[in-house]
Design an enzyme around this catalytic site. Structure first.
Site, PDB file in Angstrom:
ATOM      1  N   GLU A 667       9.045   1.833   6.147  1.00 14.01           N
ATOM      2  CA  GLU A 667       7.706   1.815   6.724  1.00 14.01           C
ATOM      3  C   GLU A 667       7.634   0.669   7.722  1.00 14.01           C
ATOM      4  O   GLU A 667       8.285  -0.355   7.539  1.00 14.01           O
ATOM      5  CB  GLU A 667       6.633   1.610   5.639  1.00 14.01           C
ATOM      6  CG  GLU A 667       6.568   2.710   4.601  1.00 14.01           C
ATOM      7  CD  GLU A 667       5.622   2.354   3.457  1.00 14.01           C
ATOM      8  OE1 GLU A 667       4.960   1.288   3.557  1.00 14.01           O
ATOM      9  OE2 GLU A 667       5.568   3.105   2.477  1.00 14.01           O
ATOM     10  N   LYS A 669       6.130  -2.559   9.484  1.00 16.00           N
ATOM     11  CA  LYS A 669       5.351  -3.707   9.015  1.00 16.00           C
ATOM     12  C   LYS A 669       4.376  -4.120  10.110  1.00 16.00           C
ATOM     13  O   LYS A 669       4.771  -4.578  11.173  1.00 16.00           O
ATOM     14  CB  LYS A 669       6.263  -4.876   8.654  1.00 16.00           C
ATOM     15  CG  LYS A 669       5.524  -6.002   7.942  1.00 16.00           C
ATOM     16  CD  LYS A 669       6.463  -7.102   7.526  1.00 16.00           C
ATOM     17  CE  LYS A 669       5.744  -8.087   6.617  1.00 16.00           C
ATOM     18  NZ  LYS A 669       4.451  -8.547   7.123  1.00 16.00           N
TER      19      LYS A 669
END
EC number: 6.5.1.1
Length: 1017
Positions: A667, A669
């Site tokens: 994912e 950041k």
């Protein structure tokens, strides 16, 4: 009849009419040595020949001098003989041995050291029944390295500085330390120049036949190639500033303290002292073999306690001698004139202060808490720390156990409690100064020694020789008997024989914190704190202030408190830890553990829990290796029959399957605020990383969440958001300062959104133990208006498939809530490509997650990893500030910052300095804050209270002796102010080591290099 000893700015022996090292002019005084803090213009003195000569050189005054050779006994009075013995401190320093037919023998050491110096007579250890000894370094921490090693380090520093075409400047007292350095540098064959004052006193030494290696008086024109020795007070003077290319080093025993280089504003500090260290203090007592000991100076209380623990009667002169946990001796009696706690006036609108009448040794006394905390600090061993706390906590009732557990975490209230003490550093300092009756300079000196507000306050308060209600120190010296116990005064003022020492209880202290939090304004808070400090001992004050400032600094993490609670209550450790993670209230956990109701603690809405944390990794390769090793270990454990994958585990059935599971969930950041959103019925609350409510600042998000049909707790990143992408954090900060009203234009001006990446609770059901892939699937359905359970989504090798990432969201919510995009990687190259793509979109980096992992609140494990390789950042705390230049010459815009050393009591170590990245408004706000929180001023430089956390970006990190951490940052710049983080959450020395190792291997070689441009659409 025993010796009478009165203490007030020196020691007075009324039976002889003589003072010992009186600080102010007296009729007759023994002078142990010629340092200025031991001399005054007395009418008549007793001293050694060396001290007399040095005093004549420094103090031009007429006086009667009784100069006594070492070892020669003469009559001081008709019935008392006196003999001077060398003390080894500096040239001429003497101990005074008094022998009286009725009172016995008394040895006063003055300042001394057992280590044989090169410019002082060796210390003697004559026997005496009563010893009054200095204990400057009376803590176990102060054990100096071998002298030869220290001298070699000093010589190396000098040689390296000269080799770099610099001038080494060594700071040592002009009398004693400078001559020791001059002699010690002879073997290194370094040419030496002396400061004029040092040069003058060295000439006096030579009059007594002491030979030195060649030296010269300081000459600026020919200083290159020389070592310069000068007194410490010159380090900020023009004398040093004009020396070209100077590098400075402080020579002092206080170099053993953390942060000594920073505190002295030098390039180096070396622990060479003219005082005895802790081990030599013990050896001295053993050699002299006294019946009783009185201690003074430095850590007098602590060393007296050490001697009592070894079976010797010992007391600190002029300080409270409260007994520690487990000590069986009788405590000192109350001094004459002391007010009882209940009779003291309160600073709270005339209301009487709480009585604080708990017996000293009662299990719930705050004195017992202090003793337990000190015992924890005294041992580096985890099991011993736990054992100390277990025994302490086991003796408490459930309510007191909860209070003690909260205090042991360094907090006045449980973490989820919204109350705030708002007792700032300036209020603390003022209260301490007023209660102790000392000057601000005394407080600064104490802070220099400890670099801790609580320890400094305790030391300053311990200096007061009389409690409130006594006569002033100058008019009524404290009277001590042979045991060092204060004379209780006239019989009428003495407590009844059945009375026992009392102290505040844990409940008393908890009530104080409640009153302080409720008090409005600094004046009211100052009154409360001043009142409390007047009621308690210096040691209790030390921990009171540590709790106020939020850090005990005793080497105790919350996890150890949980282990001790489990052991004390006889509960499974995992049950205690799970309860602590769920409720964020260690006091509630302690009470539940004691009453066997841990199972009743469940995750509930509107009780925020700590966020799961990610461990940093410096490179893509490190992430791949970390996950591969973890999967292989899990597989091997299962094959061996010792592991259980559990529900949702991604562990393979055989070790051979491990390589296939290296697929990693990624994912991006974001640069935002970590946020929990709690929604139940018609109520919504938002919580920040520090579990504070921030709903008022983001009412538009709260309204949007009401459109969701289910009750839930979500974890995500709150972002400034426009046109489908995150805006810089500076835009989000504009919203952080606005609350107390619902600005109609706020959402359009600074639009915000939450990018959700986890779901923790749904319609009354905790999801913490569900695997991430399940939580993500439910989160997707929630935002689409359908959160009904479904079968696990299919995915390659059991990993959640990209189909979990929706193309569209509920139109009502799409502008306010989104799902964090998920991608997958097999190799380090895949991670690198994803990282560059994230950077191209303006995001910080990547999060790598194990899709089979549960959610562990407050834990920084290996299931989540973060990569911020390029444009690396560190969260640091500001420890020093300077005025800027040009248009910023009138504001504090240059910041020196530090990381923490988690292996050494979280001491702060400087790692760099930055002056760019903040707006003019932010700098103006910080200037006001730092001016109010300045500890000391050195020209343009200010030492400040370390309470402001900033995020610093940099190009690379490399080893360097320039900073205390041993590392330096290349091109540091301030990314943002981290108001959501406390100093306890800043990055560590271990993180710096990992980043530096990666930089050295090329892993951060790209730091500062822009990612390649995106392909055109």
């Amino acid at each position: 009849m025993p010796w009478d000893v009165k203490f007030s700015h020196g020691l007075y022996l009324p039976q002889l009419g003589w003072w010992l090292d009186a600080h102010f002019p007296q009729k007759r005084s023994f002078v142990s040595h010629a340092h200025s803090d031991h001399t005054a213009t007395h009418d008549e003195i007793l001293c050694s020949a060396g001290t007399a000569a040095l005093m004549r050189a420094r103090l031009d005054a007429k006086r009667i001098e009784h100069v006594l050779p070492f070892g020669q006994t003469e009559q001081l009075t008709a019935d008392c003989g006196v003999t001077l013995h060398p003390a080894g401190h500096i040239f001429g320093s003497a101990q005074c041995l008094l022998e009286h037919g009725e009172h016995g023998s008394l040895l006063y050491t003055g300042d001394f050291k057992l280590r044989r110096g090169r410019s002082a007579e060796p210390c003697a250890t004559p026997h005496a029944e009563l010893v009054i000894m200095e204990t400057t370094f009376g803590r176990p921490h102060y054990v100096f390295p071998p002298t030869a090693q220290v001298l070699n380090d000093i010589a190396t520093f000098c040689h390296e500085t000269i080799a770099d075409d610099g001038v080494p400047v060594l700071f040592g007292y002009s009398l004693g330390k400078s001559q020791e350095l001059l002699c010690s540098l002879e073997e290194s064959q370094l040419p030496v120049m002396l400061h004029p004052q040092t040069h003058k006193l060295t000439r006096v030494y030579e009059q007594f036949g002491i030979a030195f290696p060649p030296y010269r008086e300081f000459d600026l024109a020919t200083v290159r190639g020389h070592v310069v020795i000068c007194p410490p007070q010159s380090r900020e003077s023009a004398f040093v500033r004009r020396i070209p290319g100077h590098r400075t080093a402080m020579i002092t025993g206080w170099a053993m303290d953390p942060g000594a280089i920073y505190r002295y504003q030098c390039d180096a500090a070396f622990p060479l002292s003219d005082h005895a260290d802790y081990q030599d203090l013990l050896r001295f007592v053993e050699a002299v073999n006294p019946q009783r000991v009185l201690t003074l100076h430095g850590f007098a209380t602590e060393f007296a306690q050490t001697l009592r623990e070894r079976g010797l009667e010992a007391w600190a002169i002029g300080e409270d001698n409260q007994l520690e946990l487990g000590i069986r001796s009788s405590p000192p009696q109350v001094r004459a004139g002391d007010a009882t706690p209940s009779s003291r006036s309160s600073g709270d609108a005339g209301v009487a202060a709480p009585a604080c009448a708990t017996p000293l040794h009662a299990p719930d006394s705050f004195a017992r808490f202090v003793a337990a905390a000190d015992a924890v600090k005294a041992t580096p061993k985890k099991l011993e720390k736990i054992a100390v706390l277990r025994d302490y906590l086991a003796a408490l009732t459930p309510p007191d156990m909860g209070t003690a557990a909260t205090f042991l975490t360094g907090r006045a209230f449980p973490q989820r409690d919204p109350r705030n003490l708002t007792l700032g550093w300036s209020v603390i300092k003022r209260a301490v100064l007023e209660v102790a009756g000392v000057t601000e300079a005394d407080y600064r000196d104490a802070y220099h020694r400890f670099a801790d507000t609580g320890d400094a306050a305790g030391a300053v308060l311990a200096q007061r020789s009389l409690r409130p209600g006594d006569a002033t120190p100058s008019s009524r010296p404290e009277i001590l008997g042979v045991a060092g116990v204060a004379d209780p005064g006239p019989a009428a003022s003495r407590p009844a024989a059945t009375s026992a020492p009392t102290t505040c209880s844990l409940a008393d202290m908890a009530l104080f914190f409640e009153r302080a939090a409720a008090a409005r304004g600094p004046a009211a808070k100052l009154d409360l704190l001043r009142e409390r400090l007047a009621l308690i001992t210096p040691d209790e004050a030390r921990y009171l202030i540590k709790i106020i400032t939020g850090d005990l600094r005793i080497g105790l993490k919350e996890g150890l408190v949980e282990e001790a609670l489990a052991a004390a209550a006889g509960q499974p450790l995992e049950a205690v830890r799970e309860a602590a993670m769920l409720c964020g209230d260690i006091a509630a956990v302690a009470r539940a553990a004691r009453t066997d109701t841990l199972a009743e603690i469940q995750l509930t809405v509107f009780n925020p829990l700590q966020f799961m944390l990610a461990s940093p990794e410096p490179t893509a390769e490190a992430i791949v290796d970390r996950f591969a090793a973890q999967r292989t270990a899990e597989a091997a454990a299962i094959v061996a029959g010792v592991g259980d994958p559990g529900p949702g585990s991604s562990s393979p059935a055989t070790a051979d399957a491990a390589p296939a599971l290296a697929r990693i969930w990624l994912e991006e950041k974001y640069d935002g605020i970590r946020c929990q959103l709690h929604k139940s019925g018609g109520r919504v609350e938002l919580y920040s990383r520090d579990l504070n409510v921030i709903t008022e600042q983001f009412p538009d998000l709260a309204r949007a969440a009401l459109a969701l049909p289910h009750d839930f707790i979500g974890d995500g990143e709150l972002l400034a958001w426009r046109d489908g992408r995150a805006l810089p954090f500076a835009e989000l900060q504009k919203r952080l300062g606005r609350k107390g009203g619902d600005d109609f234009f706020l959402g359009a001006e600074i639009p915000v959104s939450i990018s959700f990446y986890d779901l923790l609770w749904l319609d009354g059901r905790s999801l913490l133990k569900e695997p991430l892939r399940e939580r993500r699937a439910l989160l997707e359905r929630l935002l689409h208006g359908d959160a009904t359970p479904s079968s696990r989504p299919d995915g390659d090798e059991g990993v959640a498939a990209p189909a979990l990432q929706p193309a569209t969201l509920n139109p009502q919510l799409s502008t306010k809530f989104s799902l964090a995009p998920v991608t997958f990687a097999h190799t380090a190259s895949d991670i690198e490509a994803a990282f560059l793509a994230a950077r191209q979109r303006g995001n910080e980096g990547l999060m790598a997650k194990d899709p089979a992992s549960g959610y562990t609140p407050g834990r920084r494990g290996l299931a989540w990893l973060k990569l911020k390789k390029a444009y690396a950042t560190l969260d640091v705390v500001v420890v020093g500030v300077e005025y800027g230049h040009g248009k910023r010459r009138d504001v504090l815009s240059d910041y020196t910052f530090a990381i923490r050393d988690e292996e050494h009591d979280n001491q702060l170590l400087t790692v760099g300095k930055a002056y760019s990245g903040l707006t003019d408004v932010e700098i103006a706000q910080l200037t006001q804050h730092f001016l109010e929180h300045t500890l000391e001023v050195h020209g343009r430089y200010r030492v400040v209270v370390p309470d402001t956390v900033i995020e610093v970006a940099f190009d690379t990190i490399q080893p360097s002796s320039r900073h205390q951490s041993g590392f330096a940052l290349r091109f540091p710049r301030i990314a943002r102010i981290r108001t959501d983080k406390t100093p306890a959450e800043i990055d560590t020395l271990a993180t710096c080591r990992k980043l530096a190792a990666a930089a050295g291997s090329g892993g951060i070689a790209a730091v500062g290099a822009r990612p390649p441009p995106a392909a055109s659409d």
